[in-house]
Design an enzyme around this catalytic site. Structure first.
Site, mmCIF file in Angstrom:
data_model
loop_
_atom_site.group_PDB
_atom_site.id
_atom_site.type_symbol
_atom_site.label_atom_id
_atom_site.label_comp_id
_atom_site.label_asym_id
_atom_site.label_seq_id
_atom_site.Cartn_x
_atom_site.Cartn_y
_atom_site.Cartn_z
ATOM 1 N N ASP A 64 -12.372 -7.118 -5.050
ATOM 2 C CA ASP A 64 -11.701 -7.629 -6.250
ATOM 3 C C ASP A 64 -12.737 -8.058 -7.285
ATOM 4 O O ASP A 64 -12.584 -7.805 -8.483
ATOM 5 C CB ASP A 64 -10.807 -8.830 -5.911
ATOM 6 C CG ASP A 64 -9.678 -8.482 -4.956
ATOM 7 O OD1 ASP A 64 -9.134 -7.366 -5.064
ATOM 8 O OD2 ASP A 64 -9.343 -9.327 -4.109
ATOM 9 N N SER B 5 -13.720 -3.953 0.482
ATOM 10 C CA SER B 5 -12.388 -4.501 0.711
ATOM 11 C C SER B 5 -12.207 -5.725 -0.185
ATOM 12 O O SER B 5 -13.173 -6.450 -0.462
ATOM 13 C CB SER B 5 -12.260 -4.896 2.184
ATOM 14 O OG SER B 5 -11.037 -5.546 2.417
ATOM 15 N N GLY B 6 -10.977 -5.960 -0.632
ATOM 16 C CA GLY B 6 -10.714 -7.094 -1.520
ATOM 17 C C GLY B 6 -11.294 -8.409 -1.026
ATOM 18 O O GLY B 6 -12.056 -9.064 -1.748
ATOM 19 N N GLY C 54 -11.453 -1.372 -0.953
ATOM 20 C CA GLY C 54 -11.742 -0.663 0.287
ATOM 21 C C GLY C 54 -10.641 0.097 0.982
ATOM 22 O O GLY C 54 -10.636 1.327 1.010
ATOM 23 N N THR C 55 -9.697 -0.605 1.585
ATOM 24 C CA THR C 55 -8.647 0.064 2.347
ATOM 25 C C THR C 55 -7.777 0.924 1.447
ATOM 26 O O THR C 55 -7.438 2.063 1.793
ATOM 27 C CB THR C 55 -7.775 -0.974 3.089
ATOM 28 O OG1 THR C 55 -8.627 -1.846 3.837
ATOM 29 C CG2 THR C 55 -6.805 -0.301 4.032
ATOM 30 N N LYS D 211 0.820 -1.214 0.000
ATOM 31 C CA LYS D 211 0.000 0.000 0.000
ATOM 32 C C LYS D 211 0.858 1.270 0.000
ATOM 33 O O LYS D 211 0.574 2.213 -0.732
ATOM 34 C CB LYS D 211 -0.978 -0.010 1.167
ATOM 35 C CG LYS D 211 -2.093 -1.036 0.961
ATOM 36 C CD LYS D 211 -3.197 -0.868 1.947
ATOM 37 C CE LYS D 211 -4.199 -2.008 1.934
ATOM 38 N NZ LYS D 211 -4.629 -2.519 0.668
#
EC number: 4.2.3.3
Length: 147
Positions: free
Chosen positions: A65, A59-60, A39-40, A16
């Site tokens: 995804d 979020s993945g 998300g994050t 990240k």
């Protein structure tokens, strides 16, 4: 596709900061485009880069995804930047593989490391005209009797 692009952005936890650094370095090139991020990653991008148009997905591991994959299949995502951590196991590995498969299947430009991301963002096709070749899967679909 020409001009403004819809860009998917994903980064594994250990990547990240790499993505945030890359975005900072390429901020002016990214401002004209729309970013859709898991998300994050999307939350971090929003906090740090208010000038960008960012739409956060889930979020993945919670389906983000797959949301990006759906956008690819529907022709609503032009390219994907996904900084992958190759050293860590991921409990949602099947979702990641499905997303990568769709990027390949629909022939969208995709970067899975910073070097490739650098090549994509500086390509004349980033803002110029580019029509990706899409393979005709009609024989495959007809073989299965689907529409």
């Amino acid at each position: 596709m020409k001009g403004q692009r819809n860009i998917g952005m994903v980064a594994h936890d250990e990547r990240k900061e790499d993505l945030l650094d890359w975005v900072q370095h390429n901020l002016q090139a990214l401002i004209p485009h729309r970013i859709f991020a898991t998300g994050t990653t999307g939350g971090l991008l929003r906090q740090r880069f208010g000038d960008l148009t960012i739409t956060p997905m889930k979020s993945g591991p919670l389906g983000g995804d797959q949301q990006l994959g759906s956008m690819i299949a529907e022709g609503r995502l032009d390219m994907l930047f996904f900084l992958i951590d190759p050293m860590a196991p991921h409990p949602h590995d099947v979702d990641i593989k499905a997303l990568l498969r769709l990027a390949v299947l629909y022939n969208i430009p995709a970067a899975y490391n910073r070097s490739t991301a650098d090549f994509l963002i500086t390509s004349p096709f980033m803002t110029g005209e580019y029509i990706p070749e899409i393979k005709d899967y009609t024989p495959y679909v007809k073989r299965l009797g689907a529409k």
